[in-house]
Design a protein around this motif. Structure first.
Motif, PDB file in Angstrom:
ATOM      1  N   GLY A 430       0.856  -1.175   0.000  1.00 14.10           N
ATOM      2  CA  GLY A 430       0.000   0.000   0.000  1.00 14.10           C
ATOM      3  C   GLY A 430       0.892   1.226   0.000  1.00 14.10           C
ATOM      4  O   GLY A 430       1.912   1.265   0.690  1.00 14.10           O
ATOM      5  N   MET A 431       0.523   2.229  -0.796  1.00 13.13           N
ATOM      6  CA  MET A 431       1.364   3.424  -0.919  1.00 13.13           C
ATOM      7  C   MET A 431       0.483   4.643  -1.131  1.00 13.13           C
ATOM      8  O   MET A 431      -0.456   4.614  -1.934  1.00 13.13           O
ATOM      9  CB  MET A 431       2.324   3.263  -2.096  1.00 13.13           C
ATOM     10  CG  MET A 431       3.169   4.492  -2.394  1.00 13.13           C
ATOM     11  SD  MET A 431       4.168   4.235  -3.877  1.00 13.13           S
ATOM     12  CE  MET A 431       5.041   5.791  -3.960  1.00 13.13           C
ATOM     13  N   MET A 432       0.772   5.707  -0.403  1.00 14.10           N
ATOM     14  CA  MET A 432       0.036   6.966  -0.596  1.00 14.10           C
ATOM     15  C   MET A 432       0.996   8.130  -0.460  1.00 14.10           C
ATOM     16  O   MET A 432       1.929   8.097   0.348  1.00 14.10           O
ATOM     17  CB  MET A 432      -1.085   7.102   0.436  1.00 14.10           C
ATOM     18  CG  MET A 432      -2.022   8.272   0.160  1.00 14.10           C
ATOM     19  SD  MET A 432      -3.363   8.371   1.367  1.00 14.10           S
ATOM     20  CE  MET A 432      -2.825   9.799   2.319  1.00 14.10           C
ATOM     21  N   SER A 433       0.761   9.163  -1.275  1.00 12.14           N
ATOM     22  CA  SER A 433       1.619  10.344  -1.272  1.00 12.14           C
ATOM     23  C   SER A 433       0.742  11.581  -1.262  1.00 12.14           C
ATOM     24  O   SER A 433      -0.243  11.652  -2.000  1.00 12.14           O
ATOM     25  CB  SER A 433       2.514  10.337  -2.521  1.00 12.14           C
ATOM     26  OG  SER A 433       3.499  11.335  -2.458  1.00 12.14           O
ATOM     27  N   MET A 434       1.085  12.569  -0.408  1.00  8.66           N
ATOM     28  CA  MET A 434       0.258  13.777  -0.329  1.00  8.66           C
ATOM     29  C   MET A 434       1.091  15.011  -0.017  1.00  8.66           C
ATOM     30  O   MET A 434       2.201  14.920   0.510  1.00  8.66           O
ATOM     31  CB  MET A 434      -0.839  13.618   0.725  1.00  8.66           C
ATOM     32  CG  MET A 434      -0.356  13.558   2.158  1.00  8.66           C
ATOM     33  SD  MET A 434      -1.720  13.542   3.362  1.00  8.66           S
ATOM     34  CE  MET A 434      -1.969  15.300   3.604  1.00  8.66           C
ATOM     35  N   ASP A 435       0.544  16.156  -0.373  1.00 10.47           N
ATOM     36  CA  ASP A 435       1.141  17.445  -0.034  1.00 10.47           C
ATOM     37  C   ASP A 435       0.763  17.761   1.407  1.00 10.47           C
ATOM     38  O   ASP A 435      -0.423  17.892   1.726  1.00 10.47           O
ATOM     39  CB  ASP A 435       0.603  18.518  -0.980  1.00 10.47           C
ATOM     40  CG  ASP A 435       1.252  19.879  -0.772  1.00 10.47           C
ATOM     41  OD1 ASP A 435       1.567  20.222   0.388  1.00 10.47           O
ATOM     42  OD2 ASP A 435       1.404  20.618  -1.759  1.00 10.47           O
ATOM     43  N   MET A 687       9.666  11.917   3.914  1.00  9.17           N
ATOM     44  CA  MET A 687       9.152  13.279   3.773  1.00  9.17           C
ATOM     45  C   MET A 687      10.191  14.213   3.183  1.00  9.17           C
ATOM     46  O   MET A 687      11.369  14.156   3.543  1.00  9.17           O
ATOM     47  CB  MET A 687       8.743  13.843   5.145  1.00  9.17           C
ATOM     48  CG  MET A 687       7.717  13.038   5.903  1.00  9.17           C
ATOM     49  SD  MET A 687       7.137  13.925   7.380  1.00  9.17           S
ATOM     50  CE  MET A 687       8.623  13.950   8.387  1.00  9.17           C
ATOM     51  N   VAL A 688       9.716  15.073   2.279  1.00  8.49           N
ATOM     52  CA  VAL A 688      10.426  16.290   1.900  1.00  8.49           C
ATOM     53  C   VAL A 688       9.430  17.419   2.161  1.00  8.49           C
ATOM     54  O   VAL A 688       8.260  17.163   2.432  1.00  8.49           O
ATOM     55  CB  VAL A 688      10.894  16.244   0.421  1.00  8.49           C
ATOM     56  CG1 VAL A 688      11.924  15.145   0.227  1.00  8.49           C
ATOM     57  CG2 VAL A 688       9.721  16.063  -0.516  1.00  8.49           C
ATOM     58  N   PRO A 689       9.834  18.680   2.123  1.00  9.04           N
ATOM     59  CA  PRO A 689       8.946  19.758   2.572  1.00  9.04           C
ATOM     60  C   PRO A 689       7.555  19.797   1.945  1.00  9.04           C
ATOM     61  O   PRO A 689       6.599  20.189   2.615  1.00  9.04           O
ATOM     62  CB  PRO A 689       9.745  21.023   2.233  1.00  9.04           C
ATOM     63  CG  PRO A 689      11.166  20.602   2.403  1.00  9.04           C
ATOM     64  CD  PRO A 689      11.216  19.193   1.877  1.00  9.04           C
ATOM     65  N   ASN A 690       7.408  19.392   0.697  1.00  5.05           N
ATOM     66  CA  ASN A 690       6.074  19.480   0.087  1.00  5.05           C
ATOM     67  C   ASN A 690       5.516  18.142  -0.364  1.00  5.05           C
ATOM     68  O   ASN A 690       4.590  18.078  -1.176  1.00  5.05           O
ATOM     69  CB  ASN A 690       6.064  20.464  -1.088  1.00  5.05           C
ATOM     70  CG  ASN A 690       6.933  20.008  -2.250  1.00  5.05           C
ATOM     71  OD1 ASN A 690       7.691  19.043  -2.137  1.00  5.05           O
ATOM     72  ND2 ASN A 690       6.844  20.708  -3.376  1.00  5.05           N
ATOM     73  N   LEU A 691       6.060  17.052   0.162  1.00  2.00           N
ATOM     74  CA  LEU A 691       5.521  15.737  -0.198  1.00  2.00           C
ATOM     75  C   LEU A 691       5.837  14.715   0.893  1.00  2.00           C
ATOM     76  O   LEU A 691       6.993  14.555   1.293  1.00  2.00           O
ATOM     77  CB  LEU A 691       6.111  15.257  -1.525  1.00  2.00           C
ATOM     78  CG  LEU A 691       5.358  14.110  -2.205  1.00  2.00           C
ATOM     79  CD1 LEU A 691       3.967  14.555  -2.649  1.00  2.00           C
ATOM     80  CD2 LEU A 691       6.150  13.580  -3.401  1.00  2.00           C
ATOM     81  N   ARG A 727      12.690   9.408  -7.123  1.00  2.00           N
ATOM     82  CA  ARG A 727      13.644   9.711  -8.187  1.00  2.00           C
ATOM     83  C   ARG A 727      12.903  10.092  -9.471  1.00  2.00           C
ATOM     84  O   ARG A 727      13.293  11.043 -10.164  1.00  2.00           O
ATOM     85  CB  ARG A 727      14.556   8.505  -8.439  1.00  2.00           C
ATOM     86  CG  ARG A 727      15.705   8.821  -9.402  1.00  2.00           C
ATOM     87  CD  ARG A 727      16.772   7.749  -9.374  1.00  2.00           C
ATOM     88  NE  ARG A 727      16.249   6.469  -9.807  1.00  2.00           N
ATOM     89  CZ  ARG A 727      16.915   5.323  -9.690  1.00  2.00           C
ATOM     90  NH1 ARG A 727      18.103   5.311  -9.117  1.00  2.00           N
ATOM     91  NH2 ARG A 727      16.401   4.192 -10.114  1.00  2.00           N
ATOM     92  N   SER A 728      11.815   9.387  -9.781  1.00  2.00           N
ATOM     93  CA  SER A 728      11.019   9.723 -10.963  1.00  2.00           C
ATOM     94  C   SER A 728      10.378  11.098 -10.807  1.00  2.00           C
ATOM     95  O   SER A 728      10.311  11.875 -11.767  1.00  2.00           O
ATOM     96  CB  SER A 728       9.945   8.664 -11.187  1.00  2.00           C
ATOM     97  OG  SER A 728      10.511   7.413 -11.497  1.00  2.00           O
ATOM     98  N   CYS A 729       9.909  11.384  -9.603  1.00  2.00           N
ATOM     99  CA  CYS A 729       9.285  12.691  -9.359  1.00  2.00           C
ATOM    100  C   CYS A 729      10.292  13.820  -9.533  1.00  2.00           C
ATOM    101  O   CYS A 729       9.967  14.879 -10.105  1.00  2.00           O
ATOM    102  CB  CYS A 729       8.680  12.740  -7.959  1.00  2.00           C
ATOM    103  SG  CYS A 729       7.184  11.747  -7.769  1.00  2.00           S
ATOM    104  N   ILE A 737       8.834  19.126  -7.079  1.00  2.00           N
ATOM    105  CA  ILE A 737       9.000  18.498  -5.767  1.00  2.00           C
ATOM    106  C   ILE A 737      10.225  19.104  -5.090  1.00  2.00           C
ATOM    107  O   ILE A 737      11.294  19.215  -5.682  1.00  2.00           O
ATOM    108  CB  ILE A 737       9.157  16.975  -5.890  1.00  2.00           C
ATOM    109  CG1 ILE A 737       7.961  16.388  -6.657  1.00  2.00           C
ATOM    110  CG2 ILE A 737       9.283  16.338  -4.513  1.00  2.00           C
ATOM    111  CD1 ILE A 737       6.622  16.659  -6.042  1.00  2.00           C
ATOM    112  N   SER A 738      10.058  19.481  -3.846  1.00  2.00           N
ATOM    113  CA  SER A 738      11.087  20.243  -3.136  1.00  2.00           C
ATOM    114  C   SER A 738      12.375  19.453  -2.912  1.00  2.00           C
ATOM    115  O   SER A 738      12.343  18.268  -2.597  1.00  2.00           O
ATOM    116  CB  SER A 738      10.530  20.698  -1.783  1.00  2.00           C
ATOM    117  OG  SER A 738      11.547  21.296  -1.007  1.00  2.00           O
TER     118      SER A 738
END
Length: 778
Positions: A430-435, A687-691, A727-729, A737-738
């Motif tokens: 399961g994978m989820m990504s959000m701002d 985590m990075v600042p916006n993701l 890496r793709s992002c 992406i920040s």
């Protein structure tokens, strides 16, 4: 004499002339009467003005990504999404006019010359239906009757409706309606679905030969079906007829016609169904969400919206590019990880494969429970009323089936009970990504293959989170006690006695590396995931404040207020964990994850617009200090492999399952790996600042797991998916992406720069301890 004969003939001639004109007039009156009677509804209901304005066509509800791409549709019978005339390429319209109605722009619904020709030739030279008449037929009565009288009546009604349509709409609007209404077969209802399904394109991107093929299908889409197993030769021939018509009327040159007629169809067949395409698990979640929304949001007249027919437009927060990168990362890593899992669970290596540490009786009990939970059991017991004994026997009878494999679907004959055990050997994710600032969910991958495994591991599934829960304990200590990452605590064992914090028994957690001497900073402790330090912090703050913090961070799962929760014994979903971690990256403000930005009806009226749900949970200072602690995990702990290279030269594991390595990130990354008891669940929160992105990996049953921590840790099971996805992002610069630092509070009073912090003094993560330590990564 001649004059006398002429005089004798004149009365007869005049009589014939009068007779002709009387018959002609009667014919005209008859035609007028027939048309009038048809118009008045004598021959059956006719559409009124409002029906002509709003034809009753079924429109699929469309799921739209944040970057304007169609993720999928909800439809029952009609997969139709209308598009405007301005979205058609010119050659698509030219092909239609040349083939179906060459005098289209010169008539008002009925082609007089074509009708006269059809009458004279008794239809042998083709019909006389204009595009407007064909649209009338499609909209209001479908296929013609085989009864001659009824067919003539239908034809008259078509003429009347065609004339009304011409008065109601422009020529361009009629063409658009005609393209949008036609069923091109294979769930391709309307030109947009047809372009996407047969060529993987939007209508505006169709080339000449593709347009010609689709126009050729107007003759009979059931007969002219281009799929390889249907009638591709006939479709190619029909396409070439359309190209000839285009050349005949000057829309293309003879040279172009000749060259295109030699080409193949060049299909890019992309079927659209609920189980195929992009973001299938998210669409599955959205299906349930929309049905609940419809219950609570009726139409102005009090009736309910129909998700499958009313043409709703659902604008989601999912970014199609990021969703694609996430699915690609899952596919690449899980196939490789699964190969290693199968390798370790061959019959000679594991007699009870895929289970470990279970007796045969325990396995039999597990399989029986699974049988009773299966759809096969439910159908046979409750729909067919079959006795339990007979159902159990049916699981032992070989049957034809198609099963999933990473090399593609396999048609086989297998006992249902054996197929169940086969499927239990698969690892899932399961994978989820959000701002974290807006709460907008950008990617959602609920599993490895929606056709065969429809259980969603983002929101529906909940599993033990292991050490990814520890930051909640650290954050509580920072917030309550103003502790610094540089503060040191003894690494020695600690016992929380019976009765304290509701303990039923004394609790003495152990460090997996067996080391307990000396002191260690909080930063080193979280990076190395030292259990005894987490236990000491829990003893200082108590489990109730930790559980309360988790709840404030959006964790709705049950978290008992006992000390052991600090080591991640609670079952929590990926959805909850990503939302909770996002508050750390968002200065202590929790923002509820958002999946839908707005919902519109088919006319563009906004029916729903999301409003952010936020709440302050931690001070900006406490959140920032927690983030700095988590940065230590990727600088000197189990997440260090995100930054380094070279391990593949000495550690075979990197060649076998660490997909995408080396990643070589240099920007600030806050993260935490997690591995549960017996390596049944692997986590990585990054985590990075916006993701903020969370990944879980594990089997359906906890008894199916890797034998050792080398392969069964979060850094091996889940982290590679995060690494490839990010890496793709980053390679897609349009995503922005920040790569910068997390924002530091201006009034920061807690020391976060530990000058005496030396990563070389650490060991690899506690619960991440491998057969060989990753010292070269550090």
């Amino acid at each position: 004499m001649a004059k006398k004969k002429e005089a004798q003939k004149s009365p007869d001639f005049a009589k014939y002339v009068r007779g002709f004109w009387i018959l002609f007039s009667l014919g005209i009156l008859a035609v007028v009467l027939v048309f009038s009677l048809a118009s008045w509804g004598v021959f059956g209901d006719m559409p009124d003005h409002t029906q002509l304005e709003n034809p009753n066509t079924n429109l699929a509800s469309e799921i739209i990504s944040s970057d304007g791409k169609t993720l999928g549709k909800f439809y029952f019978n009609d997969n139709r999404t209308p598009v405007g005339y301005d979205e058609f390429p010119k050659h698509l319209v030219d092909a239609l006019i040349a083939t179906e109605d060459a005098r289209y722009y010169g008539h008002s619904g009925i082609d007089g010359w074509g009708t006269l020709r059809a009458i004279v030739k008794l239809g042998a030279g083709g019909g006389a239906s204009t595009i407007s008449q064909q649209l009338a037929k499609q909209l209001f009565h479908g296929e013609g009757s085989t009864n001659i009288t009824e067919r003539l009546i239908q034809k008259v009604k078509e003429w009347v409706i065609a004339i009304r349509l011409e008065r109601q709409y422009t020529k361009e609007e009629i063409i658009a309606q005609y393209f949008n209404i036609y069923d091109f077969g294979n769930n391709a209802d309307g030109i947009r679905s047809a372009a996407r399904i047969y060529f993987g394109k939007e209508p505006k991107d169709l080339d000449v030969k593709e347009s010609a093929m689709l126009v050729g299908m107007f003759k009979n889409s059931s007969l002219y079906n281009p799929r390889p197993n249907r009638n591709p030769v006939g479709v190619r021939n029909r396409r070439n007829v359309v190209l000839s018509q285009m050349e005949k009327y000057g829309y293309i040159t003879e040279t172009v016609k000749d060259s295109l007629q030699k080409t193949e169809l060049d299909l890019n067949y992309t079927p659209e169904s609920h189980r195929e395409g992009i973001a299938t698990y998210f669409r599955g979640y959205l299906d349930g969400y929309m049905k609940e929304w419809i219950k609570d949001n009726p139409k102005p007249d009090g009736s309910k919206y129909n998700l499958y027919n009313d043409g709703l437009k659902i604008y989601t927060t999912i970014d199609s590019r990021m969703q694609t990168y996430a699915e690609e990362a899952v596919q690449k890593h899980m196939a490789k990880l699964q190969a290693e899992f199968f390798h370790q669970n061959t019959p000679d290596r594991n007699k009870t494969a895929p289970f470990l540490d279970l007796s045969n009786d325990e396995i039999d009990a597990l399989m029986m429970r699974s049988m009773k939970q299966s759809e096969r059991w439910r159908h046979m017991k409750y729909d067919l009323k079959i006795a339990d004994k007979d159902i159990i026997e049916s699981f032992q009878k070989p049957t034809k089936m198609t099963v999933f494999s990473w090399a593609g679907e396999i048609d086989t004959i297998m006992k249902p009970i054996d197929s169940m055990r086969y499927y239990k050997s698969f690892l899932h994710t399961g994978m989820m990504s959000m701002d974290p600032k807006t709460g907008l969910v950008k990617a959602w991958v609920g599993g490895i293959d929606y056709r065969h495994f429809q259980y969603d591991h983002v929101k529906q599934g909940k599993r033990q989170v292991g050490s990814t829960f520890k930051p909640f304990v650290y954050a509580t200590a920072i917030d309550q006690l103003h502790m610094s990452p540089c503060d040191k605590l003894p690494r020695s064992q600690i016992t929380i006695e019976k009765g304290k914090f509701g303990n039923m028994e004394p609790w003495t957690p152990k460090n997996s590396d067996g080391k307990y001497g000396g002191e260690i900073t909080l930063q080193q402790a979280l990076a190395s995931s030292v259990n005894t330090i987490t236990a000491r912090l829990m003893d200082k703050v108590g489990p109730q404040p930790v559980a309360d913090l988790a709840k404030k961070l959006g964790v709705e799962s049950n978290i008992p207020a006992v000390p052991s929760i600090g080591l991640g014994t609670a079952d929590i979903s990926v959805y909850e964990m990503v939302g909770a971690y996002s508050a750390f990256a968002n200065k202590g403000v929790y923002t509820k994850p958002v999946m839908i930005e707005r919902i519109e009806d088919k006319n563009g009226t906004v029916l729903f617009q999301f409003t952010p749900e936020t709440r302050d949970v931690l001070s900006a200072e406490s959140a920032y200090v927690t983030v700095k602690l988590l940065e230590g995990v990727t600088r000197g702990g189990s997440g260090t492999r995100l930054r380094t290279q070279g391990a593949e030269k000495w550690n075979k594991m990197y060649q076998e399952i660490i997909t995408g390595y080396p990643y070589q990130f240099t920007n600030p990354i806050a993260g935490k790996t997690g591995t549960t008891q017996n390596q049944s669940d692997g986590w990585f929160m990054g985590m990075v600042p916006n993701l903020v992105t969370g990944v879980w990996v594990g089997a359906e049953d906890r008894a199916a797991h890797f034998k050792t921590i080398t392969y069964g840790q979060g850094a091996s099971m889940a982290l590679p998916i995060w690494g490839m996805f990010m890496r793709s992002c980053y390679e897609d610069e349009d995503l922005e992406i920040s790569k910068g630092e997390f924002e530091r509070p201006e009034d920061l009073s807690i020391e976060v720069d530990c000058s005496n912090y030396n990563p070389e003094d650490e060991t690899e993560g506690d619960e991440e301890q491998e057969g060989l330590p990753d010292e070269l990564d550090i």
